[in-house]
Design a protein around this motif. Sequence first.
Motif, mmCIF file in Angstrom:
data_model
loop_
_atom_site.group_PDB
_atom_site.id
_atom_site.type_symbol
_atom_site.label_atom_id
_atom_site.label_comp_id
_atom_site.label_asym_id
_atom_site.label_seq_id
_atom_site.Cartn_x
_atom_site.Cartn_y
_atom_site.Cartn_z
ATOM 1 N N HIS A 79 20.183 10.946 15.377
ATOM 2 C CA HIS A 79 20.555 10.647 14.039
ATOM 3 C C HIS A 79 21.171 11.611 12.923
ATOM 4 C CE1 HIS A 79 19.457 8.475 10.092
ATOM 5 N NE2 HIS A 79 19.568 7.324 10.586
ATOM 6 N N TRP A 80 21.704 11.326 12.019
ATOM 7 C CA TRP A 80 22.583 12.274 11.098
ATOM 8 C C TRP A 80 21.527 12.934 10.446
ATOM 9 C CZ3 TRP A 80 22.004 12.032 5.789
ATOM 10 C CH2 TRP A 80 21.768 10.874 5.427
ATOM 11 N N LEU A 81 20.268 12.454 9.980
ATOM 12 C CA LEU A 81 19.382 13.238 9.370
ATOM 13 C C LEU A 81 18.882 14.395 9.946
ATOM 14 C CD1 LEU A 81 17.270 10.127 7.740
ATOM 15 C CD2 LEU A 81 18.581 12.011 6.331
ATOM 16 N N ILE A 82 18.631 14.519 11.149
ATOM 17 C CA ILE A 82 18.305 15.581 12.024
ATOM 18 C C ILE A 82 19.686 16.576 11.753
ATOM 19 C CG2 ILE A 82 18.033 16.652 14.401
ATOM 20 C CD1 ILE A 82 16.697 13.736 14.999
ATOM 21 N N LEU A 83 20.717 16.281 11.937
ATOM 22 C CA LEU A 83 21.916 17.182 11.487
ATOM 23 C C LEU A 83 21.536 17.691 10.050
ATOM 24 C CD1 LEU A 83 24.716 18.379 12.347
ATOM 25 C CD2 LEU A 83 25.689 16.607 11.156
ATOM 26 N N LEU A 84 21.345 16.965 9.136
ATOM 27 C CA LEU A 84 21.052 17.604 7.668
ATOM 28 C C LEU A 84 20.010 18.521 7.843
ATOM 29 C CD1 LEU A 84 21.940 17.187 4.642
ATOM 30 C CD2 LEU A 84 20.214 15.368 4.701
ATOM 31 N N ALA A 85 18.795 18.157 8.614
ATOM 32 C CA ALA A 85 17.782 19.310 8.423
ATOM 33 C C ALA A 85 18.087 20.483 9.283
ATOM 34 C CB ALA A 85 16.608 18.563 9.231
ATOM 35 N N ILE A 86 18.768 20.312 10.266
ATOM 36 C CA ILE A 86 19.152 21.540 10.825
ATOM 37 C C ILE A 86 20.036 22.441 10.093
ATOM 38 C CG2 ILE A 86 20.602 22.524 12.696
ATOM 39 C CD1 ILE A 86 19.667 20.230 14.651
ATOM 40 N N THR A 87 20.919 21.753 9.189
ATOM 41 C CA THR A 87 21.843 22.550 8.376
ATOM 42 C C THR A 87 20.706 23.052 7.073
ATOM 43 O OG1 THR A 87 23.704 20.863 8.458
ATOM 44 C CG2 THR A 87 23.619 22.174 6.616
ATOM 45 N N ALA A 88 19.973 22.513 6.757
ATOM 46 C CA ALA A 88 19.300 23.110 5.654
ATOM 47 C C ALA A 88 18.299 24.323 6.325
ATOM 48 C CB ALA A 88 17.985 21.974 5.228
ATOM 49 N N ILE A 89 17.710 24.099 7.479
ATOM 50 C CA ILE A 89 16.893 25.171 8.042
ATOM 51 C C ILE A 89 17.852 26.502 8.443
ATOM 52 C CG2 ILE A 89 15.828 26.087 10.174
ATOM 53 C CD1 ILE A 89 14.732 23.005 10.079
ATOM 54 N N ILE A 90 19.003 26.217 8.888
ATOM 55 C CA ILE A 90 19.998 27.257 8.928
ATOM 56 C C ILE A 90 20.284 27.874 7.643
ATOM 57 C CG2 ILE A 90 22.259 28.017 9.896
ATOM 58 C CD1 ILE A 90 21.971 26.009 12.032
ATOM 59 N N GLY A 91 20.818 27.385 6.785
ATOM 60 C CA GLY A 91 21.093 27.831 5.303
ATOM 61 C C GLY A 91 19.867 28.376 4.728
ATOM 62 N N GLY A 92 18.553 27.821 5.087
ATOM 63 C CA GLY A 92 17.393 28.470 4.338
ATOM 64 C C GLY A 92 17.292 29.724 4.860
ATOM 65 N N ILE A 93 17.242 29.922 6.197
ATOM 66 C CA ILE A 93 17.287 31.222 6.883
ATOM 67 C C ILE A 93 18.110 32.241 6.369
ATOM 68 C CG2 ILE A 93 17.060 32.378 9.109
ATOM 69 C CD1 ILE A 93 15.809 30.021 10.253
ATOM 70 N N VAL A 94 19.244 32.115 6.313
ATOM 71 C CA VAL A 94 20.181 32.670 6.044
ATOM 72 C C VAL A 94 20.043 33.009 4.463
ATOM 73 C CG1 VAL A 94 22.817 33.115 5.483
ATOM 74 C CG2 VAL A 94 21.939 32.093 7.574
ATOM 75 N N GLY A 95 19.734 32.214 3.765
ATOM 76 C CA GLY A 95 19.347 32.343 2.186
ATOM 77 C C GLY A 95 18.389 33.403 2.066
ATOM 78 N N GLY A 96 17.350 33.142 2.752
ATOM 79 C CA GLY A 96 15.922 33.963 2.828
ATOM 80 C C GLY A 96 16.319 35.223 3.065
ATOM 81 N N MET A 97 17.006 35.548 4.081
ATOM 82 C CA MET A 97 17.124 37.046 4.684
ATOM 83 C C MET A 97 18.106 37.694 3.522
ATOM 84 S SD MET A 97 15.420 37.468 7.146
ATOM 85 C CE MET A 97 14.811 37.207 8.877
ATOM 86 N N SER A 98 19.199 37.113 3.039
ATOM 87 C CA SER A 98 20.145 37.859 2.089
ATOM 88 C C SER A 98 19.058 37.920 0.721
ATOM 89 C CB SER A 98 21.292 36.768 1.857
ATOM 90 O OG SER A 98 20.935 35.698 1.210
ATOM 91 N N SER A 99 18.417 36.887 0.391
ATOM 92 C CA SER A 99 17.442 37.269 -0.833
ATOM 93 C C SER A 99 16.581 38.598 -0.510
ATOM 94 C CB SER A 99 16.780 35.956 -1.095
ATOM 95 O OG SER A 99 16.034 36.292 -2.409
ATOM 96 N N LEU A 100 15.999 38.354 0.359
ATOM 97 C CA LEU A 100 15.107 39.713 0.826
ATOM 98 C C LEU A 100 15.560 40.996 0.935
ATOM 99 C CD1 LEU A 100 12.130 40.368 1.688
ATOM 100 C CD2 LEU A 100 12.530 39.555 4.051
ATOM 101 N N SER A 101 16.972 40.933 1.565
ATOM 102 C CA SER A 101 17.785 42.068 1.473
ATOM 103 C C SER A 101 18.219 42.759 -0.015
ATOM 104 C CB SER A 101 19.251 41.814 2.187
ATOM 105 O OG SER A 101 18.829 41.529 3.491
#
Length: 115
Positions: A79-101
């Motif tokens: 389902h396309w919602l799983i793709l949306l969830a994966i996108t959010a998780i990847i973006g969240g990890i990258v955003g969290g790491m850049s903010s922590l940096s």
Amino acid sequence: MLFSLILLLTFISGYILPWWVACILAFGAALILGRESSQAFWSGFAGIALGWIALALLKSFPNDHLLAMRVAKTFHLPHWLILLAITAIIGGIVGGMSSLSGLMVKRIFEKKQAV
């Protein structure tokens, strides 16, 4: 405050700039407003993840999720919602790491001034 700023900057920059600009903005926001590690990481994670979800949904609703379904099918997702969830998780990890940096760089400069 940090979460709202990152979310707003991510949403606005998502229309006109490449995806990685949101990470630079999260870094800068945490550099200026960051206070503690957990706050910086989770603000960056949630801010970019929710911003990307909102942008993806705003671009996907007008075409009835046609492109999202085709991309999900390409990755063998049911389902396309799983793709949306994966996108959010990847973006969240990258955003969290850049903010922590950004917060870590702020702490380095604070220690150098105290010496």
